[in-house]
Design a protein around this motif. Structure first.
Motif, PDB file in Angstrom:
ATOM      1  N   GLU A 140       0.453  -1.282  -0.404  1.00 11.45           N
ATOM      2  CA  GLU A 140       0.085  -0.157   0.066  1.00 11.45           C
ATOM      3  C   GLU A 140       1.107   1.551  -0.235  1.00 11.45           C
ATOM      4  O   GLU A 140       2.012   1.655   0.557  1.00 11.45           O
ATOM      5  CB  GLU A 140      -0.814   0.229   0.998  1.00 11.45           C
ATOM      6  N   VAL A 141       0.183   2.545  -0.243  1.00  6.11           N
ATOM      7  CA  VAL A 141       1.298   3.390  -0.322  1.00  6.11           C
ATOM      8  C   VAL A 141       0.131   4.542   0.260  1.00  6.11           C
ATOM      9  O   VAL A 141      -1.162   4.565   0.108  1.00  6.11           O
ATOM     10  CB  VAL A 141       1.013   4.024  -2.147  1.00  6.11           C
ATOM     11  N   SER A 142       0.501   4.953   1.331  1.00  2.54           N
ATOM     12  CA  SER A 142      -0.022   6.207   1.826  1.00  2.54           C
ATOM     13  C   SER A 142      -0.405   7.173   0.965  1.00  2.54           C
ATOM     14  O   SER A 142       0.503   8.113   0.112  1.00  2.54           O
ATOM     15  CB  SER A 142       0.278   6.551   2.927  1.00  2.54           C
ATOM     16  N   GLU A 143      -1.793   8.221   1.243  1.00  2.00           N
ATOM     17  CA  GLU A 143      -1.441   9.923   0.841  1.00  2.00           C
ATOM     18  C   GLU A 143      -0.431  11.023   0.824  1.00  2.00           C
ATOM     19  O   GLU A 143      -0.617  11.289   0.217  1.00  2.00           O
ATOM     20  CB  GLU A 143      -2.929  10.364   1.259  1.00  2.00           C
ATOM     21  N   ASP A 144       0.707  10.204   1.703  1.00  2.00           N
ATOM     22  CA  ASP A 144       1.539  11.460   1.614  1.00  2.00           C
ATOM     23  C   ASP A 144       2.544  10.382   0.920  1.00  2.00           C
ATOM     24  O   ASP A 144       3.796  10.704   1.223  1.00  2.00           O
ATOM     25  CB  ASP A 144       2.211  11.460   2.964  1.00  2.00           C
ATOM     26  N   GLY A 145       2.681   9.411   0.291  1.00  2.00           N
ATOM     27  CA  GLY A 145       3.685   8.684  -0.186  1.00  2.00           C
ATOM     28  C   GLY A 145       4.770   7.928  -0.355  1.00  2.00           C
ATOM     29  O   GLY A 145       5.435   7.154  -0.271  1.00  2.00           O
ATOM     30  N   THR A 146       4.659   7.581   1.435  1.00  2.00           N
ATOM     31  CA  THR A 146       5.050   5.965   1.980  1.00  2.00           C
ATOM     32  C   THR A 146       4.263   5.122   1.234  1.00  2.00           C
ATOM     33  O   THR A 146       3.442   5.262   1.758  1.00  2.00           O
ATOM     34  CB  THR A 146       5.099   6.593   3.647  1.00  2.00           C
ATOM     35  N   MET A 147       5.578   4.081   1.224  1.00  2.00           N
ATOM     36  CA  MET A 147       5.425   3.071   0.709  1.00  2.00           C
ATOM     37  C   MET A 147       6.008   1.878   1.704  1.00  2.00           C
ATOM     38  O   MET A 147       6.234   1.400   2.779  1.00  2.00           O
ATOM     39  CB  MET A 147       5.807   2.410  -0.359  1.00  2.00           C
ATOM     40  N   GLN A 148       4.403   0.777   1.650  1.00  2.00           N
ATOM     41  CA  GLN A 148       4.345  -0.314   3.047  1.00  2.00           C
ATOM     42  C   GLN A 148       4.102  -1.576   2.408  1.00  2.00           C
ATOM     43  O   GLN A 148       3.032  -1.112   1.459  1.00  2.00           O
ATOM     44  CB  GLN A 148       3.257   0.070   4.210  1.00  2.00           C
ATOM     45  N   LEU A 149       4.769  -2.838   2.984  1.00  2.00           N
ATOM     46  CA  LEU A 149       5.121  -4.055   2.240  1.00  2.00           C
ATOM     47  C   LEU A 149       4.372  -4.836   3.899  1.00  2.00           C
ATOM     48  O   LEU A 149       5.360  -4.135   4.623  1.00  2.00           O
ATOM     49  CB  LEU A 149       5.906  -4.661   2.110  1.00  2.00           C
ATOM     50  N   VAL A 150       2.883  -5.100   3.522  1.00  2.00           N
ATOM     51  CA  VAL A 150       2.449  -5.870   5.106  1.00  2.00           C
ATOM     52  C   VAL A 150       2.477  -7.433   4.629  1.00  2.00           C
ATOM     53  O   VAL A 150       2.609  -7.968   3.655  1.00  2.00           O
ATOM     54  CB  VAL A 150       1.197  -5.586   5.254  1.00  2.00           C
ATOM     55  N   THR A 151       3.120  -7.964   5.789  1.00  2.00           N
ATOM     56  CA  THR A 151       3.262  -9.187   5.651  1.00  2.00           C
ATOM     57  C   THR A 151       1.989 -10.157   7.030  1.00  2.00           C
ATOM     58  O   THR A 151       2.230  -9.720   8.041  1.00  2.00           O
ATOM     59  CB  THR A 151       4.302 -10.051   6.349  1.00  2.00           C
ATOM     60  N   ILE A 152       1.462 -10.904   6.823  1.00  2.00           N
ATOM     61  CA  ILE A 152       0.736 -11.189   7.874  1.00  2.00           C
ATOM     62  C   ILE A 152       0.602 -13.133   7.608  1.00  2.00           C
ATOM     63  O   ILE A 152       1.235 -14.008   6.864  1.00  2.00           O
ATOM     64  CB  ILE A 152      -0.398 -11.456   7.587  1.00  2.00           C
ATOM     65  N   ASP A 153       0.918 -13.241   9.320  1.00  2.00           N
ATOM     66  CA  ASP A 153       1.541 -14.709   9.593  1.00  2.00           C
ATOM     67  C   ASP A 153       0.268 -15.699   9.152  1.00  2.00           C
ATOM     68  O   ASP A 153      -0.885 -15.110   9.939  1.00  2.00           O
ATOM     69  CB  ASP A 153       2.621 -15.143  10.274  1.00  2.00           C
ATOM     70  N   LYS A 154       0.132 -17.389   9.642  1.00  2.00           N
ATOM     71  CA  LYS A 154      -1.032 -18.059   9.847  1.00  2.00           C
ATOM     72  C   LYS A 154      -1.673 -17.574  11.262  1.00  2.00           C
ATOM     73  O   LYS A 154      -3.182 -17.671  11.031  1.00  2.00           O
ATOM     74  CB  LYS A 154      -0.384 -19.365  10.162  1.00  2.00           C
ATOM     75  N   ASN A 155      -0.959 -16.568  12.180  1.00  2.00           N
ATOM     76  CA  ASN A 155      -1.610 -16.195  13.318  1.00  2.00           C
ATOM     77  C   ASN A 155      -2.403 -15.203  13.484  1.00  2.00           C
ATOM     78  O   ASN A 155      -2.633 -14.071  14.096  1.00  2.00           O
ATOM     79  CB  ASN A 155      -0.509 -16.108  14.247  1.00  2.00           C
ATOM     80  N   ARG A 156      -2.275 -14.370  11.998  1.00  2.00           N
ATOM     81  CA  ARG A 156      -2.975 -13.844  11.597  1.00  2.00           C
ATOM     82  C   ARG A 156      -2.244 -11.459  11.842  1.00  2.00           C
ATOM     83  O   ARG A 156      -3.223 -10.813  12.386  1.00  2.00           O
ATOM     84  CB  ARG A 156      -4.908 -13.305  12.137  1.00  2.00           C
ATOM     85  N   LYS A 157      -1.095 -12.290  12.402  1.00  2.00           N
ATOM     86  CA  LYS A 157      -0.228 -11.050  13.023  1.00  2.00           C
ATOM     87  C   LYS A 157       0.635 -10.289  11.853  1.00  2.00           C
ATOM     88  O   LYS A 157       1.000 -11.036  10.944  1.00  2.00           O
ATOM     89  CB  LYS A 157       0.245 -11.911  13.939  1.00  2.00           C
ATOM     90  N   TYR A 158       0.222  -9.503  12.271  1.00  2.00           N
ATOM     91  CA  TYR A 158       0.571  -8.102  10.543  1.00  2.00           C
ATOM     92  C   TYR A 158       2.020  -7.734  10.580  1.00  2.00           C
ATOM     93  O   TYR A 158       2.824  -7.175  11.915  1.00  2.00           O
ATOM     94  CB  TYR A 158       0.049  -6.898  10.965  1.00  2.00           C
ATOM     95  N   SER A 159       2.960  -7.751   9.558  1.00  2.00           N
ATOM     96  CA  SER A 159       4.575  -7.638   9.697  1.00  2.00           C
ATOM     97  C   SER A 159       4.815  -6.335   9.251  1.00  2.00           C
ATOM     98  O   SER A 159       4.403  -6.721   7.984  1.00  2.00           O
ATOM     99  CB  SER A 159       5.308  -8.130   9.724  1.00  2.00           C
ATOM    100  N   TYR A 160       4.748  -4.727   9.800  1.00  2.52           N
ATOM    101  CA  TYR A 160       4.844  -3.535   8.722  1.00  2.52           C
ATOM    102  C   TYR A 160       6.014  -3.305   8.249  1.00  2.52           C
ATOM    103  O   TYR A 160       7.394  -3.022   8.917  1.00  2.52           O
ATOM    104  CB  TYR A 160       3.632  -2.341   9.382  1.00  2.52           C
ATOM    105  N   THR A 161       7.054  -3.126   6.468  1.00  2.00           N
ATOM    106  CA  THR A 161       8.050  -2.595   6.389  1.00  2.00           C
ATOM    107  C   THR A 161       7.625  -1.114   5.899  1.00  2.00           C
ATOM    108  O   THR A 161       7.491  -1.476   4.660  1.00  2.00           O
ATOM    109  CB  THR A 161       8.535  -3.849   5.697  1.00  2.00           C
ATOM    110  N   THR A 162       8.283  -0.819   6.075  1.00  3.59           N
ATOM    111  CA  THR A 162       8.915   1.124   4.929  1.00  3.59           C
ATOM    112  C   THR A 162       9.061   0.698   3.858  1.00  3.59           C
ATOM    113  O   THR A 162      10.632   0.252   4.776  1.00  3.59           O
ATOM    114  CB  THR A 162       8.536   2.462   6.586  1.00  3.59           C
ATOM    115  N   VAL A 163       8.731   1.276   2.973  1.00  3.43           N
ATOM    116  CA  VAL A 163      10.248   0.892   2.284  1.00  3.43           C
ATOM    117  C   VAL A 163      10.227   2.520   1.560  1.00  3.43           C
ATOM    118  O   VAL A 163       9.868   3.740   1.288  1.00  3.43           O
ATOM    119  CB  VAL A 163       9.708   0.602   0.837  1.00  3.43           C
ATOM    120  N   SER A 164      12.224   2.394   2.141  1.00  3.13           N
ATOM    121  CA  SER A 164      13.005   4.555   1.234  1.00  3.13           C
ATOM    122  C   SER A 164      13.030   3.748   0.289  1.00  3.13           C
ATOM    123  O   SER A 164      13.543   2.992   0.018  1.00  3.13           O
ATOM    124  CB  SER A 164      13.769   3.982   2.280  1.00  3.13           C
TER     125      SER A 164
END
Length: 225
Positions: A140-164
């Motif tokens: 996803e890309v925020s309205e201010d232009g920040t890109m994020q990658l989100v990984t979801i494991d089998k326990n439905r836990k979210y891991s966010y990585t902000t892209v530089s």
């Protein structure tokens, strides 16, 4: 007679030397003004780099031509203003193009934003819009232009990585190890959208910088009047 001959022997070389020095002085003055004239012509042709080089050359080659150097100082202010206006026109045009390109790119995304809880929304591709319960990965890309990658494991836990975007790694390097071909395509789209956001921001900063420079020299000329 001998006195006259002696006078010629002594005075004539001195007179010739004086004439040579005067001629040399006039020649230096002429050459200095020629460089200044060439710099003015270069400015009119929007060759600002050459104009600066010619002025620098004149200053170094003819340091004693104070009158010409004084005129060159005034000319450099005009050159700086002319160059700033020229660069502003190019930067403003490029910014308009980037903004149009960004708005077209946004049409390929869905903006998800809950006004009750979010001050910033996120652009996602249509196939990942809505519920994320069926996904293991999304971008996803925020309205201010920040890109994020989100990984979801089998326990439905979210891991966010902000892209530089300052790192020249490209979009493919951002993919998780178990990424699919569809994931790669989605990341590429989001990466391009984020890059456009960044390009627009850089363009806006450049336009602002040039506007400040133009105002500075315009004010300087007003004070000189």
């Amino acid at each position: 007679m001998k006195t006259f001959i002696y006078f010629l022997r002594v005075s004539l070389p001195i007179a010739l030397l004086a004439m040579m020095l005067m001629s040399c002085g006039e020649s230096n003055k002429k050459r200095a003004y020629m460089l200044l004239g060439e710099a003015r012509m270069a400015m009119v042709q929007n060759n600002h780099w050459l104009a600066h080089e010619l002025i620098d050359s004149m200053r170094v080659t003819y340091p004693k031509e104070t009158e010409c150097r004084r005129e060159a100082l005034l000319f450099v202010d005009s050159l700086e203003l002319h160059e700033a206006k020229y660069e502003f026109a190019k930067a403003d045009s490029a910014l308009t193009c980037k903004r149009n390109e960004l708005e077209k790119m946004k049409l390929n995304f869905v903006l998800e934003k809950d006004e009750r809880y979010q001050s910033v929304g996120y652009y996602v591709v249509p196939s990942q819009a809505g519920s994320k319960t069926h996904l293991n990965f999304f971008a996803e890309v925020s309205e201010d232009g920040t890109m994020q990658l989100v990984t979801i494991d089998k326990n439905r836990k979210y891991s966010y990585t902000t892209v530089s975007l300052r790192e020249d790694h490209g979009s493919m390097a951002l993919l998780p190890a178990n990424a699919t071909a569809d994931d790669a395509l989605i990341v590429e789209k989001c990466y391009q959208l984020a890059k456009l956001f960044a390009d627009v921001k850089l363009g806006e900063d450049e336009v602002k910088r040039l506007m400040v420079k133009i105002r500075f020299y315009e004010k300087k000329f007003e004070q000189q009047k």
